[in-house]
Design a protein around this motif. Structure first.
Motif, PDB file in Angstrom:
ATOM      1  N   LYS A 153       0.838  -1.202   0.000  1.00  0.00           N
ATOM      2  CA  LYS A 153       0.000   0.000   0.000  1.00  0.00           C
ATOM      3  C   LYS A 153       0.876   1.257   0.000  1.00  0.00           C
ATOM      4  O   LYS A 153       0.575   2.231  -0.686  1.00  0.00           O
ATOM      5  CB  LYS A 153      -0.927   0.000   1.227  1.00  0.00           C
ATOM      6  CG  LYS A 153      -2.008  -1.054   1.217  1.00  0.00           C
ATOM      7  CD  LYS A 153      -3.034  -0.854   0.121  1.00  0.00           C
ATOM      8  CE  LYS A 153      -4.007   0.251   0.417  1.00  0.00           C
ATOM      9  NZ  LYS A 153      -5.078   0.312  -0.626  1.00  0.00           N
ATOM     10  N   HIS A 154       1.955   1.195   0.753  1.00  0.00           N
ATOM     11  CA  HIS A 154       2.848   2.349   0.844  1.00  0.00           C
ATOM     12  C   HIS A 154       3.558   2.592  -0.501  1.00  0.00           C
ATOM     13  O   HIS A 154       3.571   3.707  -1.018  1.00  0.00           O
ATOM     14  CB  HIS A 154       3.866   2.097   1.962  1.00  0.00           C
ATOM     15  CG  HIS A 154       4.901   3.170   2.076  1.00  0.00           C
ATOM     16  ND1 HIS A 154       4.600   4.436   2.537  1.00  0.00           N
ATOM     17  CD2 HIS A 154       6.224   3.176   1.765  1.00  0.00           C
ATOM     18  CE1 HIS A 154       5.694   5.176   2.510  1.00  0.00           C
ATOM     19  NE2 HIS A 154       6.699   4.441   2.049  1.00  0.00           N
ATOM     20  N   LEU A 155       4.106   1.526  -1.074  1.00  0.00           N
ATOM     21  CA  LEU A 155       4.896   1.680  -2.306  1.00  0.00           C
ATOM     22  C   LEU A 155       4.047   2.024  -3.523  1.00  0.00           C
ATOM     23  O   LEU A 155       4.566   2.506  -4.529  1.00  0.00           O
ATOM     24  CB  LEU A 155       5.691   0.392  -2.578  1.00  0.00           C
ATOM     25  CG  LEU A 155       6.797   0.092  -1.552  1.00  0.00           C
ATOM     26  CD1 LEU A 155       7.364  -1.302  -1.771  1.00  0.00           C
ATOM     27  CD2 LEU A 155       7.901   1.142  -1.638  1.00  0.00           C
ATOM     28  N   THR A 156       2.733   1.745  -3.451  1.00  0.00           N
ATOM     29  CA  THR A 156       1.869   2.028  -4.601  1.00  0.00           C
ATOM     30  C   THR A 156       0.974   3.239  -4.340  1.00  0.00           C
ATOM     31  O   THR A 156      -0.052   3.409  -5.001  1.00  0.00           O
ATOM     32  CB  THR A 156       0.980   0.809  -4.936  1.00  0.00           C
ATOM     33  OG1 THR A 156       0.159   0.511  -3.792  1.00  0.00           O
ATOM     34  CG2 THR A 156       1.796  -0.409  -5.297  1.00  0.00           C
ATOM     35  N   ASP A 157       1.354   4.074  -3.379  1.00  0.00           N
ATOM     36  CA  ASP A 157       0.575   5.272  -3.042  1.00  0.00           C
ATOM     37  C   ASP A 157      -0.887   4.932  -2.777  1.00  0.00           C
ATOM     38  O   ASP A 157      -1.798   5.596  -3.261  1.00  0.00           O
ATOM     39  CB  ASP A 157       0.683   6.329  -4.154  1.00  0.00           C
ATOM     40  CG  ASP A 157       2.108   6.825  -4.304  1.00  0.00           C
ATOM     41  OD1 ASP A 157       2.824   6.895  -3.287  1.00  0.00           O
ATOM     42  OD2 ASP A 157       2.511   7.123  -5.449  1.00  0.00           O
ATOM     43  N   ARG A 158      -1.092   3.854  -2.040  1.00  0.00           N
ATOM     44  CA  ARG A 158      -2.408   3.411  -1.593  1.00  0.00           C
ATOM     45  C   ARG A 158      -3.340   3.053  -2.747  1.00  0.00           C
ATOM     46  O   ARG A 158      -4.562   3.201  -2.650  1.00  0.00           O
ATOM     47  CB  ARG A 158      -3.058   4.420  -0.643  1.00  0.00           C
ATOM     48  CG  ARG A 158      -2.174   4.805   0.534  1.00  0.00           C
ATOM     49  CD  ARG A 158      -2.940   5.287   1.735  1.00  0.00           C
ATOM     50  NE  ARG A 158      -3.825   4.286   2.309  1.00  0.00           N
ATOM     51  CZ  ARG A 158      -3.416   3.231   3.018  1.00  0.00           C
ATOM     52  NH1 ARG A 158      -2.134   3.031   3.230  1.00  0.00           N
ATOM     53  NH2 ARG A 158      -4.288   2.391   3.494  1.00  0.00           N
ATOM     54  N   ALA A 159      -2.813   2.570  -3.850  1.00  0.00           N
ATOM     55  CA  ALA A 159      -3.669   2.075  -4.941  1.00  0.00           C
ATOM     56  C   ALA A 159      -4.480   0.891  -4.419  1.00  0.00           C
ATOM     57  O   ALA A 159      -4.032   0.167  -3.527  1.00  0.00           O
ATOM     58  CB  ALA A 159      -2.803   1.631  -6.119  1.00  0.00           C
ATOM     59  N   PRO A 160      -5.692   0.670  -4.972  1.00  0.00           N
ATOM     60  CA  PRO A 160      -6.488  -0.483  -4.538  1.00  0.00           C
ATOM     61  C   PRO A 160      -5.673  -1.770  -4.688  1.00  0.00           C
ATOM     62  O   PRO A 160      -5.037  -1.991  -5.720  1.00  0.00           O
ATOM     63  CB  PRO A 160      -7.675  -0.471  -5.497  1.00  0.00           C
ATOM     64  CG  PRO A 160      -7.759   0.924  -5.992  1.00  0.00           C
ATOM     65  CD  PRO A 160      -6.355   1.446  -6.016  1.00  0.00           C
ATOM     66  N   LEU A 161      -5.717  -2.580  -3.632  1.00  0.00           N
ATOM     67  CA  LEU A 161      -4.897  -3.801  -3.609  1.00  0.00           C
ATOM     68  C   LEU A 161      -5.802  -5.014  -3.459  1.00  0.00           C
ATOM     69  O   LEU A 161      -6.652  -5.057  -2.582  1.00  0.00           O
ATOM     70  CB  LEU A 161      -3.941  -3.744  -2.410  1.00  0.00           C
ATOM     71  CG  LEU A 161      -3.166  -5.022  -2.089  1.00  0.00           C
ATOM     72  CD1 LEU A 161      -2.139  -5.322  -3.180  1.00  0.00           C
ATOM     73  CD2 LEU A 161      -2.474  -4.892  -0.727  1.00  0.00           C
ATOM     74  N   TYR A 162      -5.630  -5.969  -4.354  1.00  0.00           N
ATOM     75  CA  TYR A 162      -6.377  -7.217  -4.155  1.00  0.00           C
ATOM     76  C   TYR A 162      -5.424  -8.389  -4.093  1.00  0.00           C
ATOM     77  O   TYR A 162      -4.330  -8.369  -4.641  1.00  0.00           O
ATOM     78  CB  TYR A 162      -7.464  -7.402  -5.218  1.00  0.00           C
ATOM     79  CG  TYR A 162      -7.048  -8.055  -6.508  1.00  0.00           C
ATOM     80  CD1 TYR A 162      -7.157  -9.446  -6.663  1.00  0.00           C
ATOM     81  CD2 TYR A 162      -6.592  -7.310  -7.574  1.00  0.00           C
ATOM     82  CE1 TYR A 162      -6.806 -10.055  -7.852  1.00  0.00           C
ATOM     83  CE2 TYR A 162      -6.234  -7.900  -8.762  1.00  0.00           C
ATOM     84  CZ  TYR A 162      -6.342  -9.277  -8.903  1.00  0.00           C
ATOM     85  OH  TYR A 162      -5.994  -9.856 -10.073  1.00  0.00           O
ATOM     86  N   LEU A 163      -5.840  -9.409  -3.365  1.00  0.00           N
ATOM     87  CA  LEU A 163      -4.966 -10.553  -3.114  1.00  0.00           C
ATOM     88  C   LEU A 163      -5.706 -11.857  -3.401  1.00  0.00           C
ATOM     89  O   LEU A 163      -6.910 -11.954  -3.177  1.00  0.00           O
ATOM     90  CB  LEU A 163      -4.528 -10.558  -1.645  1.00  0.00           C
ATOM     91  CG  LEU A 163      -3.621  -9.394  -1.249  1.00  0.00           C
ATOM     92  CD1 LEU A 163      -3.653  -9.174   0.245  1.00  0.00           C
ATOM     93  CD2 LEU A 163      -2.204  -9.659  -1.707  1.00  0.00           C
ATOM     94  N   LEU A 164      -4.941 -12.832  -3.863  1.00  0.00           N
ATOM     95  CA  LEU A 164      -5.485 -14.181  -4.020  1.00  0.00           C
ATOM     96  C   LEU A 164      -5.094 -14.936  -2.760  1.00  0.00           C
ATOM     97  O   LEU A 164      -4.037 -15.539  -2.681  1.00  0.00           O
ATOM     98  CB  LEU A 164      -4.906 -14.848  -5.267  1.00  0.00           C
ATOM     99  CG  LEU A 164      -5.242 -14.116  -6.572  1.00  0.00           C
ATOM    100  CD1 LEU A 164      -4.070 -13.329  -7.084  1.00  0.00           C
ATOM    101  CD2 LEU A 164      -5.738 -15.092  -7.608  1.00  0.00           C
TER     102      LEU A 164
END
Ligand code: SF4
Length: 186
Positions: free
Chosen positions: A37-48
């Protein structure tokens, strides 16, 4: 790389969603999610998942759900459904349904802890708790994430009782209700 790609996409006016790793030991999930989240400037993150162990083919919807709860608590925005067929074969329709329900359970468990959504999530759990305290089976089925499955298991042996199978005749809730009823009648 993910951070750089998100920045390039945003600069070009393109929305970006980040997919995180799918296999992470439980004690590394929180750090992993927070770092992404930090490295992507809080872009939406989804996980499998992420799957917390690799030794359980046939149960990977469960290993993913365990990781999904931890990831959700740490700030993941979406959980990708995993089916029991993961790593083995293409999923059947039943596998997809089961995997989706299990993933929804994981997401809900995470929501119960997340500011902004936990009030709504906890209201749902409270609805179930109240129905249980009342031995209200229709209320319990209605509050269940999969009412059809709960109803099918409840009735599969054809035994009709107002308690569940744990304590049966010694159901503390039933005994308390009966005691209160006797109290009311003097
Ligand atoms: S039988 Fe036992 S577990 Fe089931 S509702 Fe009653 S007290 Fe709860």
């Amino acid at each position: 790389m993910l951070g750089e790609l998100v920045r390039r996409a945003r600069k070009a006016g393109v929305q970006a969603m980040v997919e995180g790793p799918g296999h992470v030991p439980a004690d590394e999930i929180e750090t992993s999610v927070k770092a992404m989240k930090h490295l992507t400037d809080r872009a939406p993150l989804y996980l499998l998942g992420p799957l917390v162990t690799d030794i359980a083919p046939g149960y990977d919807h469960i290993t993913a759900a365990i990781g999904g709860v931890i990831a959700g608590m740490a700030g993941a925005d979406f959980l990708c459904a995993t089916t029991p067929s993961e790593h083995l074969d293409l999923p059947t329709k039943e596998d997809v349904i089961e995997g989706t329900y299990v993933t929804r359970v994981a997401a809900h468990a995470a929501d119960l802890t997340r500011p902004g959504v936990r009030e709504r999530a906890r209201a749902w759990d409270l609805r179930m708790a109240k129905s249980r305290a009342e031995l209200d089976w229709e209320g319990q089925f209605n509050a269940a994430i999969n009412p059809a499955k709960a109803r099918q298991i409840r009735h599969r042996r054809g035994v009709e009782t107002d308690t569940c199978t744990m304590c049966s005749e010694l159901c503390a809730i039933r005994l308390a209700k009966e005691a209160m009823e006797r109290e009311k009648q003097g």
